[in-house]
Enzyme design. Sequence first.
Site, PDB file in Angstrom:
ATOM      1  N   HIS A  12      -1.828   6.746   7.967  1.00  8.22           N
ATOM      2  CA  HIS A  12      -0.898   7.667   7.165  1.00  8.22           C
ATOM      3  C   HIS A  12      -1.508   8.967   7.027  1.00  8.22           C
ATOM      4  CE1 HIS A  12       3.064   5.886   6.271  1.00  8.22           C
ATOM      5  NE2 HIS A  12       2.377   4.833   5.894  1.00  8.22           N
TER       6      HIS A  12
ATOM      7  N   GLY B  30       0.818  -1.173  -0.022  1.00 10.87           N
ATOM      8  CA  GLY B  30      -0.001  -0.044  -0.069  1.00 10.87           C
ATOM      9  C   GLY B  30       0.945   1.410   0.053  1.00 10.87           C
TER      10      GLY B  30
ATOM     11  N   GLN C  66       3.241   9.714   1.615  1.00 12.48           N
ATOM     12  CA  GLN C  66       4.305   9.176   1.442  1.00 12.48           C
ATOM     13  C   GLN C  66       5.132   9.625   0.059  1.00 12.48           C
ATOM     14  OE1 GLN C  66       2.784   5.223   2.252  1.00 12.48           O
ATOM     15  NE2 GLN C  66       4.735   4.862   2.890  1.00 12.48           N
TER      16      GLN C  66
ATOM     17  N   HIS D 124      -3.167   0.517   8.084  1.00 16.88           N
ATOM     18  CA  HIS D 124      -2.031   1.193   7.931  1.00 16.88           C
ATOM     19  C   HIS D 124      -2.183   2.708   7.097  1.00 16.88           C
ATOM     20  CE1 HIS D 124       2.331   0.761   7.487  1.00 16.88           C
ATOM     21  NE2 HIS D 124       2.134   1.759   6.496  1.00 16.88           N
TER      22      HIS D 124
ATOM     23  N   LEU E  19       6.896   1.335   3.188  1.00 19.03           N
ATOM     24  CA  LEU E  19       7.925   1.869   2.306  1.00 19.03           C
ATOM     25  C   LEU E  19       8.441   3.194   2.891  1.00 19.03           C
ATOM     26  CD1 LEU E  19       6.048   1.327  -1.037  1.00 19.03           C
ATOM     27  CD2 LEU E  19       7.725  -0.216  -0.157  1.00 19.03           C
TER      28      LEU E  19
HETATM   29 NI    NI Z   1       3.265   2.918   5.301  1.00 22.47          NI
END
Ligand code: NI
Length: 152
Positions: free
Chosen positions: A134, A46, A51, A130, A89
């Site tokens: 974020h 994901g 990000q 998750h 990541l």
């Molecule tokens: Ni993450």
Amino acid sequence: MAIRNIVKLGDEILTKKCREVTVFDEKLHTLIDDMIETLEQADGVGLAAPQVGILKRVAIVHTSEKIIELINPVIVSASGEQTDYEGCLSYPGKYGKVTRPNVVTVRACDRYGKLYEVTGRELMARAFCHEIEHLDGHMYIEKVTEWMEESE
Ligand code: NI
């Protein structure tokens, strides 16, 4: 499409709350397409927009069959429990044990602004939780009960 740079832990963008998407235009579609390409190249489960440095409520989850696009996602129900190792990541090479609900239903918009609901279990449920965290500036590391030993 283009591969975007993935922001790493320590960058304050990962601690900010993302804004709701109100315009479902070409710019949004480009962001989503770039995120898909970035996630595929990184071989992740994901990816959330912060990000890649964008503070918008956009996330994608790659399941075995398809990519689920979550715009303005909200968890509407969660049940059961699972405990497993999880990674991100933005924190490469690290895995920590996190307890999550086993079944999660999310209400979100698709890239055209149409509301839909999707239910995931196990890894998919974990990924929904998750990625949505974020969007509120939180990371799974806050919930880790045990870190995986480094092999080397
Ligand atoms: Ni993450």
